[in-house]
Write an enzyme that holds these catalytic residues in place. Structure first.
Site, PDB file in Angstrom:
ATOM      1  N   LYS A  11      -0.726 -11.367  15.699  1.00  0.00           N
ATOM      2  CA  LYS A  11      -0.650 -12.490  14.773  1.00  0.00           C
ATOM      3  C   LYS A  11      -0.720 -13.820  15.547  1.00  0.00           C
ATOM      4  O   LYS A  11      -0.596 -13.835  16.788  1.00  0.00           O
ATOM      5  CB  LYS A  11       0.649 -12.378  13.967  1.00  0.00           C
ATOM      6  CG  LYS A  11       0.719 -11.097  13.112  1.00  0.00           C
ATOM      7  CD  LYS A  11       2.019 -11.034  12.325  1.00  0.00           C
ATOM      8  CE  LYS A  11       2.154  -9.711  11.592  1.00  0.00           C
ATOM      9  NZ  LYS A  11       3.395  -9.665  10.773  1.00  0.00           N
ATOM     10  N   TYR A  51      -2.675  -8.197   2.763  1.00  0.00           N
ATOM     11  CA  TYR A  51      -1.270  -8.065   2.360  1.00  0.00           C
ATOM     12  C   TYR A  51      -1.105  -7.905   0.845  1.00  0.00           C
ATOM     13  O   TYR A  51      -0.065  -8.253   0.299  1.00  0.00           O
ATOM     14  CB  TYR A  51      -0.480  -9.283   2.852  1.00  0.00           C
ATOM     15  CG  TYR A  51      -0.114  -9.215   4.329  1.00  0.00           C
ATOM     16  CD1 TYR A  51       0.596  -8.120   4.853  1.00  0.00           C
ATOM     17  CD2 TYR A  51      -0.446 -10.246   5.202  1.00  0.00           C
ATOM     18  CE1 TYR A  51       0.941  -8.057   6.200  1.00  0.00           C
ATOM     19  CE2 TYR A  51      -0.098 -10.188   6.560  1.00  0.00           C
ATOM     20  CZ  TYR A  51       0.600  -9.089   7.045  1.00  0.00           C
ATOM     21  OH  TYR A  51       0.949  -9.020   8.371  1.00  0.00           O
ATOM     22  N   ASN A 114       6.873 -12.062  13.819  1.00  0.00           N
ATOM     23  CA  ASN A 114       7.100 -10.780  14.503  1.00  0.00           C
ATOM     24  C   ASN A 114       5.884 -10.266  15.273  1.00  0.00           C
ATOM     25  O   ASN A 114       5.744  -9.081  15.541  1.00  0.00           O
ATOM     26  CB  ASN A 114       7.673  -9.738  13.534  1.00  0.00           C
ATOM     27  CG  ASN A 114       6.717  -9.388  12.417  1.00  0.00           C
ATOM     28  OD1 ASN A 114       5.591  -9.869  12.380  1.00  0.00           O
ATOM     29  ND2 ASN A 114       7.156  -8.530  11.510  1.00  0.00           N
ATOM     30  N   HIS A 117       0.835  -6.811  13.829  1.00  0.00           N
ATOM     31  CA  HIS A 117       0.707  -5.930  12.661  1.00  0.00           C
ATOM     32  C   HIS A 117       0.098  -4.617  13.115  1.00  0.00           C
ATOM     33  O   HIS A 117      -0.771  -4.598  13.994  1.00  0.00           O
ATOM     34  CB  HIS A 117      -0.224  -6.557  11.612  1.00  0.00           C
ATOM     35  CG  HIS A 117      -0.679  -5.558  10.587  1.00  0.00           C
ATOM     36  ND1 HIS A 117       0.057  -5.256   9.462  1.00  0.00           N
ATOM     37  CD2 HIS A 117      -1.766  -4.730  10.557  1.00  0.00           C
ATOM     38  CE1 HIS A 117      -0.572  -4.302   8.776  1.00  0.00           C
ATOM     39  NE2 HIS A 117      -1.669  -3.965   9.415  1.00  0.00           N
ATOM     40  N   GLU A 128      -7.643  -0.970   5.964  1.00  0.00           N
ATOM     41  CA  GLU A 128      -7.596  -2.197   6.774  1.00  0.00           C
ATOM     42  C   GLU A 128      -8.770  -2.293   7.749  1.00  0.00           C
ATOM     43  O   GLU A 128      -9.327  -3.373   7.942  1.00  0.00           O
ATOM     44  CB  GLU A 128      -6.243  -2.278   7.493  1.00  0.00           C
ATOM     45  CG  GLU A 128      -5.096  -2.515   6.504  1.00  0.00           C
ATOM     46  CD  GLU A 128      -3.698  -2.304   7.088  1.00  0.00           C
ATOM     47  OE1 GLU A 128      -3.573  -2.082   8.307  1.00  0.00           O
ATOM     48  OE2 GLU A 128      -2.723  -2.371   6.300  1.00  0.00           O
TER      49      GLU A 128
HETATM   50  P1  DAT Z   1       5.300  -4.493   8.618  1.00  0.00           P
HETATM   51  O1  DAT Z   1       4.591  -5.694   9.182  1.00  0.00           O
HETATM   52  O2  DAT Z   1       6.323  -3.958   9.587  1.00  0.00           O
HETATM   53  O3  DAT Z   1       4.366  -3.440   8.117  1.00  0.00           O
HETATM   54  P2  DAT Z   1       5.723  -5.234   5.840  1.00  0.00           P
HETATM   55  O4  DAT Z   1       4.398  -4.599   5.552  1.00  0.00           O
HETATM   56  O5  DAT Z   1       6.881  -4.865   4.986  1.00  0.00           O
HETATM   57  O6  DAT Z   1       6.176  -5.000   7.363  1.00  0.00           O
HETATM   58  O7  DAT Z   1       5.588  -6.816   5.761  1.00  0.00           O
HETATM   59  C1  DAT Z   1       4.456  -7.461   6.277  1.00  0.00           C
HETATM   60  C2  DAT Z   1       4.878  -8.725   6.976  1.00  0.00           C
HETATM   61  O8  DAT Z   1       5.475  -9.613   6.031  1.00  0.00           O
HETATM   62  C3  DAT Z   1       5.955  -8.554   8.052  1.00  0.00           C
HETATM   63  O9  DAT Z   1       5.410  -8.162   9.289  1.00  0.00           O
HETATM   64  C4  DAT Z   1       6.560  -9.913   8.112  1.00  0.00           C
HETATM   65  C5  DAT Z   1       6.509 -10.365   6.654  1.00  0.00           C
HETATM   66  N1  DAT Z   1       7.785 -10.062   5.990  1.00  0.00           N
HETATM   67  C6  DAT Z   1       8.210  -8.849   5.569  1.00  0.00           C
HETATM   68  N2  DAT Z   1       9.430  -8.919   5.009  1.00  0.00           N
HETATM   69  C7  DAT Z   1       9.790 -10.238   5.085  1.00  0.00           C
HETATM   70  C8  DAT Z   1      10.929 -10.978   4.690  1.00  0.00           C
HETATM   71  N3  DAT Z   1      11.972 -10.384   4.089  1.00  0.00           N
HETATM   72  N4  DAT Z   1      10.923 -12.310   4.936  1.00  0.00           N
HETATM   73  C9  DAT Z   1       9.891 -12.923   5.533  1.00  0.00           C
HETATM   74  N5  DAT Z   1       8.767 -12.282   5.925  1.00  0.00           N
HETATM   75  C10 DAT Z   1       8.717 -10.965   5.705  1.00  0.00           C
HETATM   76 MG    MG Z   2       3.023  -3.347   6.537  1.00  0.00          MG
END
Ligand code: DAT
Ligand code: MG
Length: 151
Positions: A11, A51, A114, A117, A128
């Site tokens: 990212k 997303y 974080n 991805h 994807e």
């Molecule tokens: P991952 O990236 O581990 O697959 P995800 O698909 O649930 O996690 O979410 C995608 C991204 O969205 C994640 O990397 C960071 C953001 N995100 C997820 N939960 C969040 C939250 N509670 N607050 C802010 N950003 C969040």
């Molecule tokens: Mg995810």
């Protein structure tokens, strides 16, 4: 061995922080091979489709704004069990709970920054990869180290 592929994206925070080389090295060190790689500033349409499952979340707009700020290092990686293994290597979504030794655990602090991805299942990997890459940009090659990584 039958190969599996996953979509991985460093990212904008990871790119700005100069972590691309170290992250790529970790995946190479594990034994996976890279099939495609590009630096891209994703469009809003691309980020929203990527997303789409999170559309209803309160953080969706911020997430899309962050990802489209670019640059993103988009990649496809290949190897045995690569989808699940790369999820393990990147660690839990929230760096607060991702283990030391994982990419998010070692390099991140905040869930919205974080670093990386990776696809969470074989079906999302397929979706994807098709979303981010053209088929002709996926390179078929045989790493010579394979005989020392796979039995
Ligand atoms: P991952 O990236 O581990 O697959 P995800 O698909 O649930 O996690 O979410 C995608 C991204 O969205 C994640 O990397 C960071 C953001 N995100 C997820 N939960 C969040 C939250 N509670 N607050 C802010 N950003 C969040
Ligand atoms: Mg995810």
């Amino acid at each position: 061995h039958c190969s599996e592929r996953t979509f991985v994206a460093i990212k904008p925070d990871g790119v700005h922080r100069g972590l691309m080389g170290r992250i790529i090295a970790r995946l190479e060190d594990k034994g996976y091979s890279i099939v495609a790689l590009k630096l891209i500033k994703p469009s809003k349409t691309l980020a929203e489709s990527h997303y789409e499952a999170l559309q209803s979340k309160p953080f969706f707009a911020d997430l899309v704004a962050f990802i489209t700020s670019g640059p993103v290092c988009a990649m496809v990686w290949e190897g045995k069990d690569v989808v699940a293994q790369v999820r393990k290597l990147i660690g839990n979504t929230d760096p607060l709970t991702s283990a030391p030794g994982t990419i998010r655990g070692d390099f991140g602090v905040d869930i919205g920054r974080n670093i990386i991805h990776a696809s969470d299942s074989i079906s999302s990997a397929k979706r994807e990869i098709e979303l981010w890459f053209h088929t002709q940009d996926l390179i078929e090659w045989n790493p010579t180290l394979h005989e020392w990584i796979y039995e």
